[in-house]
Design an enzyme around this catalytic site. Structure first.
Site, PDB file in Angstrom:
ATOM      1  N   SER A 150       0.824  -1.203   0.000  1.00  0.00           N
ATOM      2  CA  SER A 150       0.000   0.000   0.000  1.00  0.00           C
ATOM      3  C   SER A 150       0.863   1.260   0.000  1.00  0.00           C
ATOM      4  CB  SER A 150      -0.960  -0.033   1.193  1.00  0.00           C
ATOM      5  OG  SER A 150      -1.872   1.035   1.135  1.00  0.00           O
ATOM      6  N   ASP A 302      -2.756   6.066  -3.951  1.00  0.00           N
ATOM      7  CA  ASP A 302      -1.573   5.430  -3.368  1.00  0.00           C
ATOM      8  C   ASP A 302      -1.016   4.367  -4.329  1.00  0.00           C
ATOM      9  OD1 ASP A 302      -3.521   3.482  -3.078  1.00  0.00           O
ATOM     10  OD2 ASP A 302      -2.993   2.981  -1.016  1.00  0.00           O
ATOM     11  N   ASP A 304      -0.907   1.121  -4.712  1.00  0.00           N
ATOM     12  CA  ASP A 304      -1.699   0.013  -5.251  1.00  0.00           C
ATOM     13  C   ASP A 304      -3.099   0.437  -5.643  1.00  0.00           C
ATOM     14  OD1 ASP A 304      -2.448   0.286  -2.534  1.00  0.00           O
ATOM     15  OD2 ASP A 304      -3.194  -1.767  -2.489  1.00  0.00           O
ATOM     16  N   ASP A 306      -5.805   1.760  -4.082  1.00  0.00           N
ATOM     17  CA  ASP A 306      -7.056   1.514  -3.374  1.00  0.00           C
ATOM     18  C   ASP A 306      -7.481   2.718  -2.526  1.00  0.00           C
ATOM     19  OD1 ASP A 306      -5.138   1.203  -1.399  1.00  0.00           O
ATOM     20  OD2 ASP A 306      -5.803  -0.782  -0.759  1.00  0.00           O
TER      21      ASP A 306
END
Length: 576
Positions: A150, A302, A304, A306
């Protein structure tokens, strides 16, 4: 010479056996000689599954992300899949983000799955986490894995596990998988791939995901309104560049300015201290570009993809960052309004959030006559609601940590569809002579002005973990009686599963899974929650205060009043 505890030394010696490759053994020996403190940190415990899966620093050791810790987890998961689906050949989808070693580690995971006779669909290159959640159901897989840490610093990586509903592992599967992993030795890992079972996927799944995002995130916004909205977008060197620009394009948004310096995926995140859209500094370059092109809205995601951070023009035409609670409120209100206008609200709908997010969401639910379900921190619990209540229709849900989920086609927070939704809200508001910011203030006038503040204290390493544990023990054994002069009237302890009325002494059971969270409620409506992070070496304090807002004109003065109250609480709790 630094003393190494016998228990830790036993763990280290296990990794110096033939089950581990020569490179790993050499690195361990060098670390023992040169960095004995580091080697203890690397082996003093096993990496654990937290709210966002398994996440940690990359390197050798049981407390690190490497081919062996991921291999062991995948081996245990493989055995659980065969046990759960005895008459099928299980299928797994795998995605990964821009971090160092993600592609290599994703192939290791694919190899172990295939060596265990599990069919694998491996993305050919980096992809957003929400696309992996979508792909699990789209490809009829039994599970999914995404390699990501993340928004953590560059030295981190991680491993998120999804079940066949597209949501992350929840009970009873999570405990069963963990037990199966713990019962294994590293020598049990099957690393030798069956390449006939590994299939590479890409454009076909991309197109299906993006088209579905467009259909779920678009709400009859006129073409003129879309053309009139000026958007600045930054991927912060992450995976969203593979999906967000194309999603906006297919939805009809042409006036999109991308921060070029942050466009290329890069695991070092060279232009930011932290690639976390929760932190204002991460959006600095995007805000500067927005001022140059006079953009209406700024969106950053961010690594990734999400989470998303949003900035919009305030009443003084200056860009203002929204927090996660504000974004969630605006998105939920907009979705509920669309459902209401379409005549789709019939009492069988629900929205969702978490125990540390703004309580204002419940006010919206009451007004629109839909159910509001509150769960533990982490979108896996929101996704579980969709599975647990098939008779209800999920509208949308979010949490304070800058994540939102639109509908149920993705079963995790989804910055792709949420980016489009934010643009829809902003475009329609502007076309109606208003703005997203003004619409937010109107919500405060209607439902009450709720203001939240988060304090994160970082406590790294063995000592830090002990300090965090002790802070929670102290908070339970010596609970606050007042917060800034306001009497504590209720304490919810999610570890003990009890809600105690501090005025009467009456206790009630909390009917959600146990978690190390403590929430204080005071006489004046203030809430203070304490929670150790499940993915980072932090303890977090969530503060929520509220008051009435008479009119839009009173907003600034009332905000100053609430900010002063938060400052007083921080001082009272010695958090500033």
């Amino acid at each position: 010479m630094i003393y190494i505890e016998p228990k830790i030394l036993d763990r280290i010696n296990t990794w110096l056996t033939p089950s581990f490759d020569e490179e790993t053994q050499t690195l361990i020996k060098e670390s023992i000689a040169n960095n004995p403190k580091d080697i203890q940190e690397s082996f003093y415990k096993d990496l654990e599954f937290g709210t966002g899966g398994m996440r940690g620093i990359m390197g050798v050791g049981t407390n690190r992300i490497n081919k062996y810790t991921l291999g062991k987890s995948t081996q245990g998961l493989s055995e659980y899949l065969h046990k759960s689906f005895p008459n099928e050949t299980p299928k797994a989808a795998i995605a990964y983000d821009c971090r160092h070693n993600s592609k290599t580690l994703a192939k290791v995971v694919a190899d172990v799955f295939s060596a265990n006779n599990i069919e694998v669909y491996l993305f050919e290159d980096l992809r957003p986490t929400p696309e992996l959640s979508f792909a699990v159901r789209h490809l009829n897989c039994h599970c999914g894995i995404v390699l990501t840490a993340s928004h953590n610093p560059p030295e981190y990586n991680g491993y998120k596990v999804y079940w066949q509903d597209g949501g992350q592992l929840v009970p009873p599967h999570d405990d069963a998988v963990i037990q199966m992993i713990n019962d294994l030795d590293y020598s049990d890992i099957k690393f030798k791939a069956n390449n006939d079972l590994i299939h590479y996927i890409g454009k076909d799944v991309d197109d299906a995901f993006i088209d579905t995002s467009v259909s779920n995130g678009s709400f009859n916004t006129p073409e003129t309104a879309k053309n009139d909205l000026s958007i600045v977008f930054t991927s912060l060197h992450g995976t969203s560049i593979t999906a967000v620009p194309e999603t906006l394009k297919r939805a009809g948004y042409k006036n999109v300015h991308i921060v070029k310096e942050q466009e290329v995926p890069n695991g070092d995140f060279p232009t930011v201290v932290s690639p976390n859209p929760e932190e204002p500094a991460a959006l600095k370059m995007a805000l500067e570009l927005a001022d140059k092109v006079n953009a209406d809205i700024v969106i950053g995601t961010d690594p990734d993809c999400d989470r998303l951070g949003i900035a919009v023009r305030n009443s003084e035409n200056k860009l203002q960052l929204l927090n996660g609670n504000q974004t969630m409120l605006m998105m939920t209100d907009f979705l509920l309004k669309q459902w209401q206008n379409a005549g789709k609200i019939n009492g069988k709908e629900f929205i969702a959030s978490t125990i540390v997010s703004t309580p204002m969401l419940n006010k919206l639910a009451d007004d629109y006559k839909v159910e509001s379900k509150i769960v533990l921190t982490g979108f896996k619990w929101i996704a579980k609601l969709i599975k647990d209540f098939p008779e209800l229709n999920f509208v949308g849900g979010g949490e304070e940590s800058f994540g939102y989920m639109v509908g149920d086609f993705v079963r995790d927070k989804d910055a792709v569809t949420s980016t489009l939704l934010a643009c829809e809200i902003a475009a329609q508001a502007k076309a109606n002579g208003s703005s997203l910011y003004e619409a937010l203030i109107q919500l405060y006038v209607k439902y009450g002005f709720y203001k939240e503040h988060l304090v994160s204290l970082t406590k790294k390493g063995i000592k830090g973990a002990q300090e965090i544990a002790q802070m929670m023990i102290d908070a339970r054994e010596n609970p606050l009686k007042e917060v800034n002069g306001s009497k504590v009237v209720k304490i919810e302890d999610y570890q003990a599963s009890t809600s105690k009325n501090m005025l009467t002494g009456e206790e009630q059971a909390i009917d959600i899974p146990k978690s190390n969270v403590l929430i204080y409620y005071t006489e004046d409506g203030t809430q203070v929650a304490l929670r150790p992070s499940g993915t980072e070496p932090k303890i977090k304090f969530y503060i929520s205060v509220n008051t009435t807002l008479g009119s839009v004109d009173d907003f600034k003065a009332t905000e100053v009043q609430l900010n002063s109250k938060i400052e007083a609480i921080l001082k009272d709790m010695k958090l500033n």
